[in-house]
Design an enzyme around this catalytic site. Structure first.
Site, PDB file in Angstrom:
ATOM      1  CB  CYS A 146       2.688  -1.175  13.925  1.00  0.00           C
ATOM      2  SG  CYS A 146       2.594  -1.111  12.604  1.00  0.00           S
TER       3      CYS A 146
ATOM      4  CD  GLU B 228      -3.133  -1.273   2.031  1.00  0.00           C
ATOM      5  OE1 GLU B 228      -3.992  -1.473   1.679  1.00  0.00           O
ATOM      6  OE2 GLU B 228      -2.801  -0.957   3.651  1.00  0.00           O
TER       7      GLU B 228
ATOM      8  CB  CYS C 229       5.803  -2.209  16.781  1.00  0.00           C
ATOM      9  SG  CYS C 229       7.758  -1.723  16.826  1.00  0.00           S
TER      10      CYS C 229
ATOM     11  CB  CYS D  56       2.946   7.582   3.757  1.00  0.00           C
ATOM     12  SG  CYS D  56       3.717   5.843   4.637  1.00  0.00           S
TER      13      CYS D  56
ATOM     14  CB  CYS E 107       6.841  -5.208   9.120  1.00  0.00           C
ATOM     15  SG  CYS E 107       8.100  -4.488   9.986  1.00  0.00           S
TER      16      CYS E 107
ATOM     17  CB  CYS F 188       0.856   6.553  11.433  1.00  0.00           C
ATOM     18  SG  CYS F 188       1.314   8.099  11.171  1.00  0.00           S
TER      19      CYS F 188
HETATM   20  N1  SAH Z   1       9.087   0.614  10.333  1.00  0.00           N
HETATM   21  C1  SAH Z   1       9.554   1.865  10.441  1.00  0.00           C
HETATM   22  C2  SAH Z   1       7.945   2.276   9.300  1.00  0.00           C
HETATM   23  C3  SAH Z   1       6.956   2.513   8.830  1.00  0.00           C
HETATM   24  S1  SAH Z   1       5.494   2.703  10.352  1.00  0.00           S
HETATM   25  C4  SAH Z   1       8.829   2.025  11.646  1.00  0.00           C
HETATM   26  O1  SAH Z   1       8.654   1.542  12.086  1.00  0.00           O
HETATM   27  O2  SAH Z   1       9.136   3.341  11.923  1.00  0.00           O
HETATM   28  C5  SAH Z   1       5.562   4.346  10.483  1.00  0.00           C
HETATM   29  C6  SAH Z   1       5.699   5.482  11.385  1.00  0.00           C
HETATM   30  O3  SAH Z   1       3.741   4.874  11.368  1.00  0.00           O
HETATM   31  C7  SAH Z   1       5.882   4.455  12.869  1.00  0.00           C
HETATM   32  O4  SAH Z   1       6.594   6.006  13.563  1.00  0.00           O
HETATM   33  C8  SAH Z   1       5.154   3.472  14.097  1.00  0.00           C
HETATM   34  O5  SAH Z   1       5.415   3.217  14.965  1.00  0.00           O
HETATM   35  C9  SAH Z   1       3.385   4.781  13.355  1.00  0.00           C
HETATM   36  N2  SAH Z   1       2.690   3.695  13.824  1.00  0.00           N
HETATM   37  C10 SAH Z   1       2.790   1.978  13.385  1.00  0.00           C
HETATM   38  N3  SAH Z   1       1.346   2.162  14.192  1.00  0.00           N
HETATM   39  C11 SAH Z   1       0.807   3.119  14.597  1.00  0.00           C
HETATM   40  C12 SAH Z   1      -0.908   3.463  15.312  1.00  0.00           C
HETATM   41  N4  SAH Z   1      -1.401   2.453  15.539  1.00  0.00           N
HETATM   42  N5  SAH Z   1      -1.132   4.761  15.019  1.00  0.00           N
HETATM   43  C13 SAH Z   1      -0.448   5.275  14.953  1.00  0.00           C
HETATM   44  N6  SAH Z   1       1.284   5.551  14.526  1.00  0.00           N
HETATM   45  C14 SAH Z   1       1.619   3.667  14.442  1.00  0.00           C
HETATM   46 FE1  SF4 Z   2       7.311  -2.794  11.513  1.00  0.00          FE
HETATM   47 FE2  SF4 Z   2       4.799  -1.395  11.752  1.00  0.00          FE
HETATM   48 FE3  SF4 Z   2       7.242  -1.495  13.674  1.00  0.00          FE
HETATM   49 FE4  SF4 Z   2       7.520   0.036  11.761  1.00  0.00          FE
HETATM   50  S1  SF4 Z   2       6.204  -0.001  13.912  1.00  0.00           S
HETATM   51  S2  SF4 Z   2       9.030  -1.759  12.617  1.00  0.00           S
HETATM   52  S3  SF4 Z   2       6.577  -0.707  10.140  1.00  0.00           S
HETATM   53  S4  SF4 Z   2       5.873  -3.437  13.373  1.00  0.00           S
END
Ligand code: SAH
Ligand code: SF4
Length: 415
Positions: free
Chosen positions: A150, A123, A147, A136, A143, A380
């Protein structure tokens, strides 16, 4: 919400899938200048010409957005015919395009087949604002990291994207927005500055530093002044904290850096970003201090997702500013974006504001990122390949809506 699939506007068919029985054509998108030259040598272009021909192809490909060799009028007909036999210029295939009520667009893109013939999907999201337009982009399908807040993290890694699949997302977005030099004059509602895409963030699916070489090549392509021409100051790579690659990224990629911090103690961060167990906060912040070229004009962005009752106390805010001491930094507070199946909740708005005040008073810019495109799961952390998320029946319903009158060909309406 508008959901459309408008194949008619795609400039060519499926990327790299048209193979002739003898040899598959080489997909040119994603080749750096050096690689283009080598590819030309491989097909027998005389050595004295490869540089000039590579420059020509570069211009047509990345500056003009040409999707056929017929457009390349300064190359002889014979050579164009030869190129068409062996090279493929096609785009990533658009499976769906969704447009949020706030103007955010999300594309589900189908990738060329991998070595097992599987066609994965990623996406890409475009967020228009009054004075800028941010694209973006994704760096991986899924991944490896998990996290806990996420959505992408719930989709295990399928594979790294190639440089072409990363840069190709920018090209598809330009096609759909009508943002090639010869088209931009006809476009409506172009944001200030005369461009739709002014900034690129590697904040889509995946951890970019686990796909270092391809991300590096893609950034080289995207930032080339004679091509897609988005300066590295306007490209931000977001990492969850892969410490050994951070300084290397500064030296070899040279984009702006964003760190997904999200916790102010190792205990909290371990829970939110499990990678913290390997690279704890102190090591992460040391790598940030060592990031080359930092100054007040080139700061690191610390992303901090605001999760109710987990990491959003005023104590956390105070600890956060202590941690950042001495680092040219700004803080981006991201209201947690919910997704199906999560137990976390977004912090209350007045609470986020109080948190932001503490950070601001300590001298750090602390904008709260307005959630965009939540209605189409484009915000995000909400991205996840629809191949996994959507049921077949839902997909069929999307296809059936292809002929919707609110076609995606309509001009972007702005924020
Ligand atoms: N993997 C990389 C980049 C992709 S995630 C990273 O983790 O930095 C992009 C951003 O979205 C990151 O700061 C991540 O922590 C944030 N993010 C992930 N899940 C989210 C959510 N449910 N609500 C708000 N931000 C989120
Ligand atoms: Fe992967 Fe989501 Fe963690 Fe970014 S925030 S490293 S996309 S699991």
């Amino acid at each position: 919400m508008t959901v459309t699939l408008d194949i008619a506007r795609q400039r060519t068919g499926t990327a790299a899938t048209d193979t002739n029985a003898a040899a598959p054509r080489t997909w040119l998108i994603g080749k750096t200048r050096r690689q283009l030259q080598a590819t030309l040598e491989d097909i027998g272009v005389p050595a004295a010409q490869t540089r000039m021909r590579a420059n020509q192809l570069w211009h047509w490909l990345y500056n003009r957005g040409a999707a056929s060799f017929a457009e390349m009028t300064n190359i002889s007909k014979d050579l164009r015919a030869r190129f068409a036999e062996v090279f493929d210029l096609s785009r990533l295939e658009i499976v769906t395009e969704q447009i949020s009520t706030d103007g955010t667009r999300k594309w589900l893109l189908r990738l060329p087949p991998d070595e097992l013939g599987r066609r994965h999907e990623v996406e890409t999201v475009y967020i228009p604002e009054e004075d800028r337009g941010t694209l973006c982009i994704s760096s991986q399908v899924g991944c490896t990291l998990t996290c806990t807040f996420c959505h992408t993290g719930t989709q295990t890694l399928v594979r790294n994207l190639t440089a072409g699949e990363i840069a190709g997302q920018v090209m598809v977005a330009r096609d759909r927005l009508g943002e090639w030099p010869h088209l931009i004059g006809q476009a409506q509602n172009v944001p200030a500055g005369g461009r739709f895409i002014t900034n690129i963030v590697l904040m889509g699916m995946g951890e970019p530093l686990y796909n270092f070489d391809n991300v590096r090549d893609a950034v080289e392509i995207i930032s080339d002044g004679e091509g897609l021409s988005l300066s590295k100051r306007r490209i931000t790579l977001s990492t969850s904290g892969l410490v050994p690659e951070i300084v290397r990224a500064g030296n070899e990629i040279g984009s702006m850096l964003a760190i997904s911090l999200h916790g102010t103690t190792d205990e909290i961060r371990n829970r939110l970003v499990p990678l913290n167990r390997k690279y704890p906060i102190a090591e992460l912040l040391q790598a940030c201090r060592d990031y080359p070229g930092l100054s007040n004009a080139k700061r690191i962005t610390f992303e901090y997702v605001m999760i109710k009752g987990v990491n959003d106390s005023i104590e956390d805010a105070r600890r956060l500013v202590k941690l950042l001491k001495g680092i040219p930094a700004k803080v981006n507070l991201i209201p947690f974006n919910p997704w199906p199946g999560t137990d976390y909740e977004c912090s209350d708005w007045d609470h986020i504001e109080k948190f932001a005040q503490v950070v601001l008073k300590a001298g750090y810019a602390s904008p709260v990122r307005t959630p965009r495109g939540r209605d189409i799961l484009a915000a995000c952390g909400q991205l996840k390949s629809a191949s996994e998320r959507m049921k077949k029946t839902e997909r069929d319903a999307l296809s059936a809506r292809r002929a919707t009158p609110e076609s995606a060909a309509a001009p972007v309406s702005g924020a």
